[in-house]
Design a protein around this motif. Structure first.
Motif, short mmCIF file in Angstrom:
data_model
loop_
_atom_site.label_atom_id
_atom_site.label_comp_id
_atom_site.label_asym_id
_atom_site.label_seq_id
_atom_site.Cartn_x
_atom_site.Cartn_y
_atom_site.Cartn_z
N LEU A 13 39.16 35.03 41.90
CA LEU A 13 40.55 34.26 42.00
C LEU A 13 40.65 32.97 43.30
O LEU A 13 40.36 32.78 44.06
N ALA A 55 39.50 40.46 37.62
CA ALA A 55 39.54 39.16 38.64
C ALA A 55 38.02 39.79 38.95
O ALA A 55 38.00 40.84 40.36
N TRP A 95 41.31 32.38 37.62
CA TRP A 95 40.70 33.96 37.87
C TRP A 95 39.24 33.84 36.42
O TRP A 95 39.67 33.57 35.29
#
Length: 816
Positions: A594, A591, A562
């Motif tokens: 991801l 993030a 991520w």
């Protein structure tokens, strides 16, 4: 599949009456004196005598010139003519189907002229299938016997004009065909009429009994296994005394000699020295003891025309474990395609030099994969035609490594098997463990029954170690593609694995959950990509449904990558965690992308592993780093008049700094990573406090005065993911509360001296500031009706009890 044309090819000879030449072009052969024998030509024969094409297809006709004694002549230049240039164009015998209609093609040289070849061109249906698909459908419906289906498959692979028109399909785009090997394996069980049709395709193409032999040869011989005529009329080969291979070409086909020279030089200068010289693979077996050695024990390679494959390696009859072979290459390929196909087929010839434990063809997937890897092994980045088939594998990571199904490649190669793209596995092996490992794997097929066993026995750590690493490398996108060990770096591959692309955003919802597939086939991967754009997505939880099977000993891996708020990629192994959290309010866990890669390194054929429960990724808008806002606390007992005792607090509840670390593991949540951080959020801030009320004759007053909240003066905790579990009873009790529940409390014990006025009233009255926030009642250590985070993510409510009223409004904050 589209509708089928119904015109029978048997009608085409009747069209010869239409012959009237309209366009004409001369052959330009590549011999030193291409028309030296034109004045000797007495008769010209074209083969075949009729052809059916879809618009856009091409077909190469062969012209054979004979002198008055019936001798086949070399060094003849033909003039080619067609009756309708809007239907077909023709040059050097190569016919291009331009538009629907009929054109009659002839060849002339000297004073002779051939009988016309009828070219029928039809617009293909919108969705035309391959011949193999039509034949398989007819066989499944009982319209064809197994022998008929096999015969038609071979005819389709070699564009035999006698193939019934209802089975005419588009080009499959396949690298090779299995039809000829099937014919070899089943030959002894076939009826005589099937053998008679197949025989010309089962001898070397340059032999006088082959389907490419000049007119009068190549007829089905029947009565036993195909027999060579031991003549090579119409053929020559490129050779020198040091050459390892004879490359054959038909001297009647312009341009073939030049292409044969290209292939010969590629084998002698690049392919043989690299595969056999440098890498140490064994030489192909000599064919001196075969039924058709063609005057030399060297490996024979033939340029062939009008075939629906790039190349093909053909073993001897009755030698399923080890055999000498001959190779066919499609002469219509470009120079680079011929080089690549020669490297591919040479690796097949090498594999046939090993005596395998089981039939060679039973190792099917590994043979195709290693042969395609050979292109890369020989040519590296200078010629990368193995990449034409990379999508066959990259498009279906969820299928097992050894899967050989069709329909997964680019549309132009839809008839190619998936395993041609599995060369990527051997490219990984060769670049991480060395190409000698690939050689050892092939050698291991001499002692084990499958390619998977060979790999698992040879590769250090086996599939258990390397399969997840390979799966991660298949991502071939940031952050993997920029590493020294990547398909991009090794081979400039610009294709990526097929992934399930999902939005990580809530799109206005309070919560969202995406389930991942619960089954992983053995030796497969599943890849997911979540894209986060909105800051409203705050708390993220991954449930690893494969945690229990992994704990039970299954060779499973869950890898995650991520990119955080600073565009830095984090790479983690989530295999041994049941739950993994990400708090996007925290800058190091914010993030933006991801990637989750699930890998199953189990090797049992046909097997799979099913998750204990369906894995998923859940996210919501509940703050997970800091919650900030204001509280008004007012105490006014029934006997009081006036305002009462009031506290106005500006407060922030924040998780402990240790909980912001990427490796945070909560002691009350075993087998988890970065979860439970919001079980304890501590306050900081300040408040103002004032008193103004009367009770009886006395009036109390204080302030307003400002105070700073003291350490340990309160807490907040939330329940963003109640599916979590803990061995701690108190935590379990809290998780039993509704999803999105929260509780908070603030108490300050700062001393205040209230001024009391009135008759007989004592002043000052010493008290403490007291309760600044209570969100709900508690009975027997159980929270009663805790408030719920609003759908928009705000913490807003009021609570009254025993003369106290608390009003609060908090919003979640993102770490700067």
């Amino acid at each position: 599949m589209g509708s089928r044309p119904t015109l029978s090819l048997c009608l085409l000879p009747l069209l010869v009456a239409l012959a009237a030449c309209s366009d004409s072009k001369k052959d330009r052969d590549d011999s030193d004196n291409p028309d030296a024998n034109n004045d000797k030509v007495d008769r010209i024969v074209l083969t075949p005598d009729q052809v059916f094409l879809w618009t856009g297809e091409h077909y190469t006709l062969a012209a054979f010139a004979y002198d008055k004694d019936g001798k086949l002549l070399k060094d003849v230049t033909f003039t080619w003519s067609g009756t309708n240039s809007t239907v077909t164009s023709v040059q050097d015998g190569r016919v291009q189907a331009v538009a629907s209609g009929v054109s009659l093609v002839t060849a002339s040289a000297g004073g002779a002229k051939s009988t016309p070849v009828a070219m029928l061109v039809v617009d293909a249906p919108e969705s035309v299938g391959t011949s193999d698909e039509y034949i398989a459908t007819a066989a499944a419906a009982g319209l064809l016997t197994p022998a008929e289906a096999l015969t038609y498959r071979v005819q389709a692979a070699f564009s035999d004009p006698s193939l019934p028109v209802q089975y005419k399909g588009r080009s499959s785009g396949a690298f090779e065909t299995e039809a000829l090997q099937d014919a070899i394996d089943q030959y002894d069980t076939l009826p005589a009429e099937a053998k008679a049709v197949l025989d010309p395709y089962l001898v070397p193409p340059a032999d006088g009994a082959s389907w490419l032999a000049p007119p009068g040869g190549g007829q089905g011989l029947g009565g036993g296994r195909p027999t060579c005529k031991a003549s090579t009329d119409g053929w020559d080969f490129v050779n020198n005394t040091q050459a390892k291979v004879n490359v054959w070409y038909q001297f009647t086909i312009p341009g073939q000699k030049r292409k044969a020279t290209v292939v010969s030089e590629a084998i002698e200068k690049d392919i043989w020295p690299k595969l056999i010289g440098t890498l140490g693979f064994p030489e192909p077996l000599s064919d001196s003891d075969s039924a058709c050695p063609l005057y030399s024990p060297k490996l024979d390679v033939f340029l062939v025309r009008n075939v629906d494959f790039r190349g093909l390696t053909v073993p001897e009859f009755g030698k399923p474990y080890q055999s000498s072979v001959f190779i066919m290459l499609d002469e219509s390929l470009s120079d680079d395609e011929l080089k690549a196909s020669a490297a591919h087929e040479m690796m097949h010839a090498i594999h046939w030099a090993y005596r395998t434990k089981s039939f060679q063809v039973s190792y099917g997937w590994i043979r195709d994969a290693v042969a395609n890897w050979a292109i890369d092994a020989v040519y590296g980045k200078t010629l990368q035609l193995e990449q034409d088939f990379a999508t066959c594998y990259l498009s279906t990571p969820e299928l097992p490594l050894q899967d050989r199904s069709k329909g997964h490649c680019d549309s132009s190669k839809s008839g190619a098997e998936r395993d041609y793209g599995a060369y990527l596995w051997f490219q990984y092996v060769a670049n991480t463990l060395g190409p000698s490992t690939v050689k050892s794997i092939l050698a291991a097929t001499q002692s084990v029954d499958t390619g998977v066993e060979a790999i698992d026995n040879i590769v250090p750590g086996g599939f258990q170690k390397h399969w997840p690493l390979f799966g991660k490398m298949l991502w071939n996108d940031a952050p993997v593609d920029s590493k020294p060990a990547s398909f991009t770096t090794w081979d400039a591959l610009n294709k990526v694995v097929d992934r399930v692309d999902l939005s990580g955003d809530l799109a206005g919802a309070a919560e969202k959950k995406d389930e991942l597939e619960s089954e992983l086939k053995n030796l497969s991967h599943r890849v997911y990509h979540f894209d986060f754009q909105s800051a409203d997505t705050r708390s993220v939880l991954f449930y690893n449904g494969f945690f229990e099977p992994k704990k039970a000993g299954k060779h499973l891996k869950v890898q995650a990558m991520w990119m955080d708020s600073a565009s830095k990629w984090q790479e983690e192994d989530w295999s041994d965690y049941e739950y993994v959290g990400l708090c996007r309010d925290m800058k190091d866990q914010r993030a933006q992308h991801l990637v989750i890669i699930l890998s199953n390194a189990e090797t049992e054929p046909g097997g799979s592993v099913t998750a204990a429960r369906t894995p998923y990724l859940k996210r919501n808008n509940i703050g997970c780093w800091k919650v900030e806002g204001t509280v008004t606390a007012l105490e006014k007992q029934p006997s009081w008049t006036g305002m009462g005792r009031k506290g106005d607090t500006a407060v922030a509840f924040e998780v402990d700094s240790s909980a912001t670390k990427l490796d945070f593991k909560h002691p009350l949540f075993p087998d988890t990573l970065r979860v439970g951080t919001s079980l304890l959020m501590t306050p900081s801030g300040s408040f103002s406090f004032e008193v103004a009320y009367g009770e009886g004759p006395c009036s109390n007053s204080f302030g307003p005065a400002n105070f700073v909240l003291q350490p340990l003066s309160g807490f907040m905790k939330t329940n963003p993911f109640p599916e979590l579990h803990s061995p701690d009873a108190a935590v379990t009790s809290w998780l039993n509360q509704p999803a999105r529940a929260y509780v908070a409390a603030l108490v300050d014990n700062s001393s205040v001296a209230e001024l009391v006025s009135g008759k007989d009233c004592q002043s000052p009255l010493y008290s403490v500031t007291g309760g600044l926030l209570t969100t709900n009642d508690v009975k027997n250590d159980v929270y009663v009706n805790p408030p719920i985070v609003l759908p928009d993510g705000r913490f807003v409510k009021s609570f009254s009890e025993s003369g106290f009223t608390f009003n609060w409004s908090f919003t979640s904050q993102a770490q700067p």
